[in-house]
Enzyme design. Structure first.
Site, PDB file in Angstrom:
ATOM      1  N   LYS A 191       0.833  -1.196   0.000  1.00 42.39           N
ATOM      2  CA  LYS A 191       0.000   0.000   0.000  1.00 42.39           C
ATOM      3  C   LYS A 191       0.879   1.262   0.000  1.00 42.39           C
ATOM      4  CE  LYS A 191      -4.109  -1.974   0.114  1.00 42.39           C
ATOM      5  NZ  LYS A 191      -4.985  -2.109   1.268  1.00 42.39           N
ATOM      6  N   ARG A 197      -3.566 -10.381   3.827  1.00 44.81           N
ATOM      7  CA  ARG A 197      -3.640 -10.432   2.366  1.00 44.81           C
ATOM      8  C   ARG A 197      -2.357  -9.826   1.811  1.00 44.81           C
ATOM      9  NH1 ARG A 197      -5.290  -7.180  -1.943  1.00 44.81           N
ATOM     10  NH2 ARG A 197      -6.524  -8.217  -3.574  1.00 44.81           N
TER      11      ARG A 197
END
Length: 307
Positions: free
Chosen positions: A245, A285
């Site tokens: 991210k 994840r």
């Protein structure tokens, strides 16, 4: 509900009640999904040409299937297949295109014994994916993007990820306004859970996800990572998706201030995985599976030794 001593348990949304790391929120059994007694690892297969994290490397159907099988070999417990990019600013693809991307990949991976989840906001895609063998619907909108989604999930009986979400990719960052991000995310997740329960989804189907990177600025993401134990105390299994991210790349920016490239933040992802597993997350994840699979096993071994 009361404790054996007759007192009400603390409400995790109020920040009270220490929940021991590795508590039952992580080890709850979900329908059709593995229960390894540790934090699970979900590997990512983006069947898209414009993914922020891997640049469309798995857009070809055969390449996507091969990659999914490789992720299992590397230690993934679940393989998450998505056909629509959710990076900030991304435009939506058509229903037909999303179906064409994910359904054949899910069908083939399921045929080969892989535990597959589908990353979609569309009820029709979720229905087709479950018919093709998917055992989990990973809905980044938590049922807000498609009102039919909870009813499809309820009828299917598969596990359902309800993520914290405030809007589609092209507008979501404008919605990153919070007074107390952790409390507001907890409260908004609780409302979404109540809504999907009212549509017939069973409580034992539900997984929660705080939505790192979705309508969140870096400081919001770090506050939520720091609050993983509190989030894991909300009573449902918790999925954490920090992998590659933007907030990691910004933390690791070079002297010139340029963020670290997405693929160069895997070590930082690994650190978040270890912290999340220790704090009671049910699953992480990730894109780079092997080191994260190693990390959750190390955390489990340390917890076992402490026990």
């Amino acid at each position: 509900m009361t404790t054996p001593h007759g007192t009400a348990p603390p409400d995790p949304r109020e920040g009270g009640g220490h929940r021991p790391p590795g508590g039952d929120a992580r080890r709850r059994t979900l329908p059709g999904l593995p229960d390894e007694g540790r934090c699970l690892v979900m590997g990512v297969v983006n069947v898209t040409p414009d993914s922020f994290s891997d640049g469309g490397r798995w857009f070809d159907r055969s390449a996507a299937v091969r990659h999914g099988l490789e992720l299992v070999e590397q230690g993934a417990d679940i393989v998450d297949v998505g056909g629509e990019s959710t990076r900030p600013g991304a435009a939506r693809v058509s229903l037909e295109e999303e179906l064409a991307r994910v359904e054949p990949v899910i069908r083939e991976l399921s045929r080969q014994g892989v535990t597959v989840s589908v990353d979609t906001m569309r009820a029709e895609v979720a229905r087709a994916a479950v018919d093709a063998g998917a055992r989990l619907v990973n809905d980044v909108s938590g049922g807000l993007a498609d009102p039919e989604m909870p009813r499809v999930v309820a009828a299917s009986g598969v596990a359902y990820v309800v993520m914290h979400w405030r809007g589609h990719s092209h507008t979501m960052q404008s919605r990153a306004v919070y007074g107390d991000v952790v409390t507001e995310v907890c409260d908004e997740l609780a409302k979404r859970v109540a809504s999907v329960l009212a549509e017939g989804v069973a409580e034992e189907q539900i997984v929660l996800d705080p939505g790192l990177g979705f309508s969140k600025n870096p400081e919001h993401n770090w506050a939520l990572v720091a609050a993983t134990e509190r989030l894991a105390g909300l009573g449902r299994p918790l999925l954490i998706g920090a992998s590659r991210k933007r907030f990691l790349g910004r933390l690791l920016a070079g002297p010139d201030g340029a963020p670290r490239p997405f693929g160069d933040s895997d070590a930082a992802t690994l650190a978040v995985t270890a912290l999340a597993a220790r704090a009671g997350a049910w699953c992480v994840r990730v894109h780079d599976v092997r080191p994260n699979a190693d990390a959750v096993r190390v955390v489990a071994a340390v917890e076992g030794a402490r026990a």
